[in-house]
Write a protein that holds these residues in place. Sequence first.
Motif, PDB file in Angstrom:
ATOM      1  N   VAL A 126       0.720  -1.346  -0.291  1.00 55.97           N
ATOM      2  CA  VAL A 126       0.327   0.003   0.455  1.00 55.97           C
ATOM      3  C   VAL A 126       1.444   1.146  -0.233  1.00 55.97           C
ATOM      4  CG1 VAL A 126      -1.609   1.463   1.262  1.00 55.97           C
ATOM      5  CG2 VAL A 126      -1.690  -1.299   1.243  1.00 55.97           C
ATOM      6  N   TYR A 127       1.237   2.203  -0.923  1.00 51.35           N
ATOM      7  CA  TYR A 127       1.684   3.061  -0.927  1.00 51.35           C
ATOM      8  C   TYR A 127       0.381   4.221  -0.396  1.00 51.35           C
ATOM      9  CZ  TYR A 127       3.791   7.525  -2.760  1.00 51.35           C
ATOM     10  OH  TYR A 127       3.967   8.672  -2.941  1.00 51.35           O
ATOM     11  N   PHE A 128       0.863   4.994   0.539  1.00 54.75           N
ATOM     12  CA  PHE A 128       0.737   6.347   0.904  1.00 54.75           C
ATOM     13  C   PHE A 128       0.290   7.721   0.419  1.00 54.75           C
ATOM     14  CE2 PHE A 128      -2.673   6.986   4.758  1.00 54.75           C
ATOM     15  CZ  PHE A 128      -2.092   8.314   5.241  1.00 54.75           C
ATOM     16  N   SER A 129      -1.007   8.094  -0.537  1.00 51.74           N
ATOM     17  CA  SER A 129      -0.009   8.922  -0.934  1.00 51.74           C
ATOM     18  C   SER A 129      -1.790   9.997  -0.767  1.00 51.74           C
ATOM     19  CB  SER A 129      -0.663   9.320  -2.372  1.00 51.74           C
ATOM     20  OG  SER A 129      -0.562   9.734  -2.745  1.00 51.74           O
ATOM     21  N   GLY A 130      -2.002  11.077  -1.618  1.00 54.02           N
ATOM     22  CA  GLY A 130      -3.004  12.204  -0.631  1.00 54.02           C
ATOM     23  C   GLY A 130      -3.925  12.158  -1.965  1.00 54.02           C
ATOM     24  N   SER A 131      -5.408  12.259  -1.999  1.00 52.07           N
ATOM     25  CA  SER A 131      -6.632  13.417  -2.520  1.00 52.07           C
ATOM     26  C   SER A 131      -6.089  14.018  -3.540  1.00 52.07           C
ATOM     27  CB  SER A 131      -8.139  13.962  -2.069  1.00 52.07           C
ATOM     28  OG  SER A 131      -7.011  14.517  -0.888  1.00 52.07           O
ATOM     29  N   GLY A 132      -5.354  14.683  -3.446  1.00 54.09           N
ATOM     30  CA  GLY A 132      -5.281  15.830  -4.477  1.00 54.09           C
ATOM     31  C   GLY A 132      -3.333  15.143  -5.462  1.00 54.09           C
ATOM     32  N   SER A 133      -2.606  14.156  -5.988  1.00 49.65           N
ATOM     33  CA  SER A 133      -1.850  13.999  -6.753  1.00 49.65           C
ATOM     34  C   SER A 133      -2.588  13.693  -7.371  1.00 49.65           C
ATOM     35  CB  SER A 133      -1.500  12.829  -5.786  1.00 49.65           C
ATOM     36  OG  SER A 133      -2.256  11.616  -5.809  1.00 49.65           O
ATOM     37  N   GLU A 134      -1.761  14.369  -8.446  1.00 49.99           N
ATOM     38  CA  GLU A 134      -1.766  13.879 -10.654  1.00 49.99           C
ATOM     39  C   GLU A 134      -1.632  12.862 -11.062  1.00 49.99           C
ATOM     40  OE1 GLU A 134      -3.845  14.110 -12.983  1.00 49.99           O
ATOM     41  OE2 GLU A 134      -4.791  14.606 -11.935  1.00 49.99           O
ATOM     42  N   ARG A 135      -1.833  11.749 -11.204  1.00 51.11           N
ATOM     43  CA  ARG A 135      -0.885  11.395 -12.394  1.00 51.11           C
ATOM     44  C   ARG A 135      -0.346  11.884 -13.734  1.00 51.11           C
ATOM     45  NH1 ARG A 135      -3.715   5.732 -10.457  1.00 51.11           N
ATOM     46  NH2 ARG A 135      -3.122   5.977  -7.734  1.00 51.11           N
ATOM     47  N   GLY A 152       1.628  11.841  -7.575  1.00 45.26           N
ATOM     48  CA  GLY A 152       1.238  10.986  -8.778  1.00 45.26           C
ATOM     49  C   GLY A 152       2.216   9.731  -9.685  1.00 45.26           C
ATOM     50  N   ASP A 153       3.434  10.898  -9.501  1.00 50.92           N
ATOM     51  CA  ASP A 153       4.401   9.819 -10.528  1.00 50.92           C
ATOM     52  C   ASP A 153       5.262   8.537  -9.666  1.00 50.92           C
ATOM     53  OD1 ASP A 153       6.488   9.643 -12.735  1.00 50.92           O
ATOM     54  OD2 ASP A 153       7.798  10.286 -11.198  1.00 50.92           O
ATOM     55  N   ALA A 154       4.329   8.381  -8.142  1.00 52.94           N
ATOM     56  CA  ALA A 154       5.153   7.526  -7.179  1.00 52.94           C
ATOM     57  C   ALA A 154       3.888   6.720  -7.593  1.00 52.94           C
ATOM     58  CB  ALA A 154       5.576   8.629  -6.058  1.00 52.94           C
ATOM     59  N   GLU A 155       2.413   7.024  -7.500  1.00 55.32           N
ATOM     60  CA  GLU A 155       1.642   5.534  -7.959  1.00 55.32           C
ATOM     61  C   GLU A 155       2.097   5.224  -8.978  1.00 55.32           C
ATOM     62  OE1 GLU A 155      -1.628   8.339  -7.844  1.00 55.32           O
ATOM     63  OE2 GLU A 155      -1.688   9.030  -6.032  1.00 55.32           O
ATOM     64  N   ASN A 156       2.472   6.107 -10.392  1.00 49.27           N
ATOM     65  CA  ASN A 156       2.044   5.086 -11.290  1.00 49.27           C
ATOM     66  C   ASN A 156       3.207   4.472 -11.757  1.00 49.27           C
ATOM     67  OD1 ASN A 156       0.257   7.228 -12.760  1.00 49.27           O
ATOM     68  ND2 ASN A 156       2.048   7.976 -13.314  1.00 49.27           N
ATOM     69  N   ARG A 157       4.298   4.548 -10.974  1.00 49.16           N
ATOM     70  CA  ARG A 157       5.547   3.606 -10.898  1.00 49.16           C
ATOM     71  C   ARG A 157       5.126   2.088  -9.081  1.00 49.16           C
ATOM     72  NH1 ARG A 157      11.265   7.114 -10.677  1.00 49.16           N
ATOM     73  NH2 ARG A 157       9.962   8.720 -11.943  1.00 49.16           N
ATOM     74  N   ILE A 158       5.094   2.679  -8.600  1.00 47.89           N
ATOM     75  CA  ILE A 158       4.314   1.559  -7.816  1.00 47.89           C
ATOM     76  C   ILE A 158       3.424   0.252  -8.303  1.00 47.89           C
ATOM     77  CG2 ILE A 158       2.918   1.187  -5.742  1.00 47.89           C
ATOM     78  CD1 ILE A 158       5.998   2.435  -5.198  1.00 47.89           C
ATOM     79  N   LEU A 159       2.123   1.632  -9.145  1.00 48.43           N
ATOM     80  CA  LEU A 159       0.912   0.580  -9.449  1.00 48.43           C
ATOM     81  C   LEU A 159       1.840   0.421 -10.771  1.00 48.43           C
ATOM     82  CD1 LEU A 159      -2.105   3.019  -9.518  1.00 48.43           C
ATOM     83  CD2 LEU A 159      -1.688   1.246  -8.316  1.00 48.43           C
ATOM     84  N   GLY A 160       2.273   0.215 -11.901  1.00 47.49           N
ATOM     85  CA  GLY A 160       3.198  -0.168 -12.951  1.00 47.49           C
ATOM     86  C   GLY A 160       4.142  -1.283 -12.593  1.00 47.49           C
ATOM     87  N   TYR A 161       4.930  -1.046 -11.254  1.00 49.57           N
ATOM     88  CA  TYR A 161       5.769  -2.551 -10.921  1.00 49.57           C
ATOM     89  C   TYR A 161       5.133  -4.264 -10.890  1.00 49.57           C
ATOM     90  CZ  TYR A 161       9.044  -4.750  -8.309  1.00 49.57           C
ATOM     91  OH  TYR A 161       9.838  -6.576  -8.016  1.00 49.57           O
ATOM     92  N   ALA A 162       3.776  -3.333 -10.019  1.00 48.11           N
ATOM     93  CA  ALA A 162       2.839  -4.538 -10.078  1.00 48.11           C
ATOM     94  C   ALA A 162       2.107  -5.064 -10.788  1.00 48.11           C
ATOM     95  CB  ALA A 162       1.149  -4.137  -9.038  1.00 48.11           C
TER      96      ALA A 162
END
Length: 248
Positions: A126-135, A152-162
Amino acid sequence: MKLIIAGSTGYVGTELVRQALAHPAFTSVLALGRRETPIPPNLSSGVDQSKLKSVVVDDFENYSDDAKKQLAGADACIWTIALTPGKYRSVPPDQGAKICRDYAAYGIETMSNLPRAEGSKPFRFVYFSGSGSERDPAKKPLIMGEYFVLRGDAENRILGYAQKNPGKVEACIAKPGMILSPEKHGVLIHAAIGLGSMVLGFGKIDVRVLVAGLLGQVVDGFEKDTLAPADLERLGKERWEKTKAGGN
């Protein structure tokens, strides 16, 4: 179930440790941070404090062999290490990128490749982000745009790895709004956070409710790969009511 909590000394991390220690599904709680993690205050009576193991890491892009040995066999990780928007402004951009994005990207790769029992379910992260992040960088917000695009870039990388490692790792992005803590925030701060959430449109959530929902997702499996504020509120309230009633 063996759970890693990265960023275990922050107020969200402290609540994660508190509730995880009381949750019967977790047989071991690995508190990952730059310093020793103390036993959180206000634990429920009868909680097995010996489940807590503090894992100290000096460099989150270079785990020592000892740290890897302690983290081996874990089933899941909730990653809370990041900078708030205010703190992000006070550090150089490259340092901010490391803390908010690179550490987590290296963390999921490192942890998911550690030895685990044969036949284990995919490692849950689980990557703890925030509602304002933008991918999408093209939709960069006007306020704190660099920060929210970075998250948002962090979210993309985490989901991309999975996505590239199906059957080995599962990832979920938690995007809460403003988080209220009854221990950390007084009445005036609660009111200010409430007003800020209305102005910015991010919503707000009690940290206890948020944590109850996240732990439930780690145990039961992810409902979806991105949990918006409304999802976290719904899932959290369901779990928090069960917790208060004496169930998990």
